[in-house]
Scaffold this motif. Structure first.
Motif, PDB file in Angstrom:
ATOM      1  N   VAL A   1      59.481  41.123  26.481  1.00 30.30           N
ATOM      2  CA  VAL A   1      57.671  41.440  26.636  1.00 30.30           C
ATOM      3  C   VAL A   1      58.237  42.201  24.491  1.00 30.30           C
ATOM      4  CG1 VAL A   1      56.752  43.882  26.296  1.00 30.30           C
ATOM      5  CG2 VAL A   1      57.586  42.450  28.240  1.00 30.30           C
ATOM      6  N   VAL A   2      57.167  41.460  24.231  1.00 29.71           N
ATOM      7  CA  VAL A   2      57.365  41.796  22.253  1.00 29.71           C
ATOM      8  C   VAL A   2      56.112  42.268  22.175  1.00 29.71           C
ATOM      9  CG1 VAL A   2      57.389  40.595  20.317  1.00 29.71           C
ATOM     10  CG2 VAL A   2      58.107  38.725  22.106  1.00 29.71           C
ATOM     11  N   GLY A   3      56.892  43.939  21.491  1.00 32.48           N
ATOM     12  CA  GLY A   3      55.920  45.296  20.844  1.00 32.48           C
ATOM     13  C   GLY A   3      55.880  45.859  22.354  1.00 32.48           C
ATOM     14  N   GLY A   4      56.594  47.567  22.042  1.00 33.90           N
ATOM     15  CA  GLY A   4      56.577  48.688  23.114  1.00 33.90           C
ATOM     16  C   GLY A   4      55.599  49.477  22.520  1.00 33.90           C
ATOM     17  N   GLY A   5      54.413  48.879  22.136  1.00 33.67           N
ATOM     18  CA  GLY A   5      53.385  49.650  22.356  1.00 33.67           C
ATOM     19  C   GLY A   5      52.445  49.705  23.167  1.00 33.67           C
ATOM     20  N   PHE A   6      51.491  49.954  24.367  1.00 32.93           N
ATOM     21  CA  PHE A   6      50.260  50.935  25.303  1.00 32.93           C
ATOM     22  C   PHE A   6      50.865  49.237  26.035  1.00 32.93           C
ATOM     23  CE2 PHE A   6      48.166  53.883  22.245  1.00 32.93           C
ATOM     24  CZ  PHE A   6      48.390  55.126  23.088  1.00 32.93           C
TER      25      PHE A   6
ATOM     26  N   ARG B   1      60.546  46.245  16.680  1.00 33.69           N
ATOM     27  CA  ARG B   1      60.956  45.806  15.276  1.00 33.69           C
ATOM     28  C   ARG B   1      61.431  47.570  14.942  1.00 33.69           C
ATOM     29  NH1 ARG B   1      55.711  45.678  11.671  1.00 33.69           N
ATOM     30  NH2 ARG B   1      54.313  47.721  12.591  1.00 33.69           N
ATOM     31  N   ARG B   2      60.606  48.873  15.699  1.00 26.16           N
ATOM     32  CA  ARG B   2      61.466  49.622  15.937  1.00 26.16           C
ATOM     33  C   ARG B   2      61.624  50.504  16.815  1.00 26.16           C
ATOM     34  NH1 ARG B   2      55.360  50.151  13.601  1.00 26.16           N
ATOM     35  NH2 ARG B   2      55.933  50.130  11.378  1.00 26.16           N
ATOM     36  N   VAL B   3      62.592  51.389  17.111  1.00 23.11           N
ATOM     37  CA  VAL B   3      63.447  51.951  17.781  1.00 23.11           C
ATOM     38  C   VAL B   3      62.278  52.706  18.747  1.00 23.11           C
ATOM     39  CG1 VAL B   3      65.373  51.698  16.988  1.00 23.11           C
ATOM     40  CG2 VAL B   3      64.372  54.044  17.074  1.00 23.11           C
TER      41      VAL B   3
ATOM     42  N   PRO C   1      45.589  40.657  12.349  1.00 23.03           N
ATOM     43  CA  PRO C   1      46.692  39.829  13.048  1.00 23.03           C
ATOM     44  C   PRO C   1      47.610  40.352  11.538  1.00 23.03           C
ATOM     45  CG  PRO C   1      45.280  38.545  13.314  1.00 23.03           C
ATOM     46  CD  PRO C   1      44.644  39.640  12.263  1.00 23.03           C
ATOM     47  N   HIS C   2      49.164  40.715  12.477  1.00 27.13           N
ATOM     48  CA  HIS C   2      49.672  40.016  11.392  1.00 27.13           C
ATOM     49  C   HIS C   2      50.645  38.942  10.854  1.00 27.13           C
ATOM     50  CE1 HIS C   2      51.753  44.487  12.507  1.00 27.13           C
ATOM     51  NE2 HIS C   2      51.503  44.281  13.341  1.00 27.13           N
ATOM     52  N   PRO C   3      50.347  39.054   9.954  1.00 24.49           N
ATOM     53  CA  PRO C   3      51.097  37.300   9.056  1.00 24.49           C
ATOM     54  C   PRO C   3      51.736  36.556  10.001  1.00 24.49           C
ATOM     55  CG  PRO C   3      51.806  39.185   7.488  1.00 24.49           C
ATOM     56  CD  PRO C   3      51.159  40.374   8.763  1.00 24.49           C
TER      57      PRO C   3
ATOM     58  N   ALA D   1      48.852  37.186  26.590  1.00 24.24           N
ATOM     59  CA  ALA D   1      48.815  37.714  25.325  1.00 24.24           C
ATOM     60  C   ALA D   1      48.012  39.369  25.841  1.00 24.24           C
ATOM     61  CB  ALA D   1      48.141  37.299  23.990  1.00 24.24           C
ATOM     62  N   ILE D   2      48.273  40.253  25.480  1.00 25.79           N
ATOM     63  CA  ILE D   2      47.368  41.314  25.940  1.00 25.79           C
ATOM     64  C   ILE D   2      47.508  42.143  24.597  1.00 25.79           C
ATOM     65  CG2 ILE D   2      48.012  41.407  28.426  1.00 25.79           C
ATOM     66  CD1 ILE D   2      50.251  43.369  27.197  1.00 25.79           C
ATOM     67  N   GLY D   3      45.826  43.816  24.423  1.00 31.85           N
ATOM     68  CA  GLY D   3      46.036  44.566  24.103  1.00 31.85           C
ATOM     69  C   GLY D   3      45.443  44.236  22.588  1.00 31.85           C
ATOM     70  N   ASP D   4      45.183  44.693  21.492  1.00 33.09           N
ATOM     71  CA  ASP D   4      44.821  44.564  20.170  1.00 33.09           C
ATOM     72  C   ASP D   4      44.634  43.335  20.165  1.00 33.09           C
ATOM     73  OD1 ASP D   4      43.987  47.605  20.166  1.00 33.09           O
ATOM     74  OD2 ASP D   4      45.197  47.453  18.667  1.00 33.09           O
ATOM     75  N   ILE D   5      46.001  42.457  20.215  1.00 32.09           N
ATOM     76  CA  ILE D   5      45.823  40.880  19.459  1.00 32.09           C
ATOM     77  C   ILE D   5      44.992  40.003  20.677  1.00 32.09           C
ATOM     78  CG2 ILE D   5      48.268  40.816  20.573  1.00 32.09           C
ATOM     79  CD1 ILE D   5      47.231  39.228  17.462  1.00 32.09           C
TER      80      ILE D   5
ATOM     81  N   GLN E   1      39.512  47.062  21.088  1.00 31.70           N
ATOM     82  CA  GLN E   1      40.515  47.345  20.453  1.00 31.70           C
ATOM     83  C   GLN E   1      41.195  49.232  20.768  1.00 31.70           C
ATOM     84  OE1 GLN E   1      39.757  44.938  17.066  1.00 31.70           O
ATOM     85  NE2 GLN E   1      41.926  43.349  17.705  1.00 31.70           N
ATOM     86  N   LEU E   2      41.394  48.974  21.917  1.00 31.72           N
ATOM     87  CA  LEU E   2      41.582  50.580  22.471  1.00 31.72           C
ATOM     88  C   LEU E   2      42.906  50.378  23.018  1.00 31.72           C
ATOM     89  CD1 LEU E   2      38.272  51.422  22.684  1.00 31.72           C
ATOM     90  CD2 LEU E   2      39.678  52.096  21.329  1.00 31.72           C
ATOM     91  N   ALA E   3      43.034  51.469  23.758  1.00 32.27           N
ATOM     92  CA  ALA E   3      44.666  51.601  23.809  1.00 32.27           C
ATOM     93  C   ALA E   3      44.079  51.389  25.885  1.00 32.27           C
ATOM     94  CB  ALA E   3      44.651  53.308  24.425  1.00 32.27           C
TER      95      ALA E   3
END
Ligand SMILES: Cc1cc2nc3c(=O)[nH]c(=O)nc-3n(C[C@H](O)[C@H](O)[C@H](O)COP(=O)(O)OP(=O)(O)OC[C@H]3O[C@@H](n4cnc5c(N)ncnc54)[C@H](O)[C@@H]3O)c2cc1C
Length: 429
Positions: A15-20, A41-43, A268-270, A301-305, A314-316
């Protein structure tokens, strides 16, 4: 004994990304016969909906962030990798990380969210601040206090704090409302040296109205409440240029700006350009109804992206519900069953303006009718929803304390803000 998270005989879900979205997948797979690797990328996980409270001295940064390795205490099949996804080798079924390490996967979930989009506006990248991370929120908070101290020192109303908030969506309105709260309730008695007009807040919005995703009655209420709180609205003109000391609008207006906060759009991120995945509107990754990336079986792929044929905002909530559906679909694929489509349940949207002032549009179960709330009741609903959505009991308690201290009776009469960092004065010798 080999920990479950390291057992190579189990199917590997990356899983890439530890957001919602990412956390929803991870948690829903806690008891599944898989090992899960979360690449972030963040802890920590960031609760973006309350970042503006950090930026305006209402909450501490730790209240809205959660240490991702903390999840390991409850979830033994989880490995947390502090890394950045840079590339995907679809044939080899492996991802490449910024440290050049390759990680192979059986199933891949892209939940990397989006970032600020300056739409190539001249000077915006250099002179405006976005609010996507806790470091950006802290930068805004520090800048506020640095400017306030400077104006208190010079006592010159010309040397004040003019904040321009670009974007009149929910985030822009919430930022402006929280700044007004900081100004009217907390700062006036603390800075008697500063002339009232020296702290100005202006919202700039390209369209003719604020909050275009809300019902007109709620938009009207929000505009009126911002007006009562002394927030200036400049509607109907976009931003042509951001300078270090001003924002120039497309209608030629020049608004003085000591601080420009950009909440006008996302993109999106570049690095997504290098992932060899199909894209839809605004560069979002094209997924089918079951959230698998088109032409890439086993990659979700899920969420904002992500954008499915059945478009979601693009919401939680779309990210969370998408994450839960992906976990169900991975289990279905493991068991040789057909995958299911995301049946998105729109629970509603809300925005807070200030003390006892908020708007909420809640979708009622069964009938799907919308219940529209304003003022104190909407504020209470907003508080409940946000507290319950935070990750971890500690963050819920500290955030509740922070928000009650800022807005609740009787503290709101003197809601001492959480002070930003202003450079220490040191004698020159
Ligand atoms: C200021 C602000 C206020 C908001 N307010 C609300 C609100 O009130 N209500 C609401 O519903 N929504 C709100 N939103 C929107 C909401 O936060 C997003 O819709 C939601 O976070 C999307 O979840 P996600 O999982 O897709 O992405 P995110 O939550 O953004 O998570 C993406 C994660 O991926 C990580 N990442 C990115 N690229 C990589 C990479 N290459 N490798 C590894 N990790 C990577 C990021 O660090 C991040 O942790 C707000 C957003 C902002 C910015």
């Amino acid at each position: 004994m080999v920990p479950v998270s390291e057992r190579t005989d189990l199917p590997h879900v990356v899983v890439v990304g530890g957001g919602f979205g990412g956390l929803a997948v991870v948690k829903a797979l806690a008891k599944a016969p898989v090992r899960v690797t979360l690449v972030e990328r963040r802890v920590y996980n960031t609760f973006q909906p309350l970042l503006y409270q950090v930026a305006t001295g209402g909450l501490n940064p730790g209240d809205v962030t959660y240490w991702l390795r903390g999840l390991r205490l409850k979830q033994k099949n989880l490995r947390v990798l502090h890394e950045h996804l840079v590339g995907i080798d679809h044939d080899a079924r492996a991802i490449r990380l910024a440290n050049d390490e390759q990680v192979s996967f059986d199933y891949l979930v892209l939940a990397n969210g989006v970032t600020v989009n300056f739409f190539d506006t001249p000077g915006a990248k250099e002179n405006a601040l976005g609010m996507y991370s806790r470091s950006q929120a802290l930068r805004i908070r520090d800048q506020l206090f640095i400017r306030l101290e400077r104006s208190a020192f010079t006592r010159d109303s010309d040397d004040g704090l003019r904040v321009v908030v670009v974007g009149g969506g929910a985030t822009g309105v919430e930022v402006a409302g929280a700044l007004a709260e900081l100004r009217t309730a907390g700062l006036a008695p603390a800075y008697p040296e500063i002339h009232g007009d020296a702290f100005e807040i202006t919202v700039v919005q390209r369209g003719a109205e604020l909050l275009k995703s809300f019902h007109p009655s709620l938009r009207e209420y929000a505009a009126k409440e911002l007006g009562h709180r002394g927030v200036k609205l400049h509607l109907g003109a976009g931003v042509a240029e951001v300078r270090p000391d001003a924002v120039i609008l497309t209608d030629g207006t020049r608004i003085r700006a000591d601080l420009t906060v950009w909440s006008a759009g996302v993109g999106p991120h570049p690095e997504v350009d290098d992932w060899d995945v199909p894209r839809r509107n605004g560069g979002r990754i094209a997924v089918g109804a079951d959230l698998q990336v088109e032409g890439r079986p086993g990659v979700f792929a899920i969420g904002d992206i992500a954008e499915s044929p059945d478009w979601q905002p693009q919401l939680a909530q779309p990210a969370i519900q998408g994450g839960q559906q992906v976990a169900r679909n991975i289990l279905a694929l493991l068991e040789g069953r057909a995958t299911g489509s995301l049946q998105y349940h729109d629970k509603g949207t809300m925005a807070v303006i200030g003390r006892r002032a908020a708007i909420a549009e809640i979708t009622l179960p069964v009938t799907s009718k919308k219940l529209r709330l304003t003022a104190g009741l909407a504020w209470l609903v907003w508080l409940f929803v946000h507290i319950m959505s935070l990750v971890g009991p500690r963050n819920r308690v500290t955030t509740l304390a922070g928000l009650v201290t800022r807005y609740g009776f009787p503290f709101h009469r003197r809601p001492i803000p959480i002070v930003g960092d202003v450079p220490t004065i040191r004698p020159s010798k």
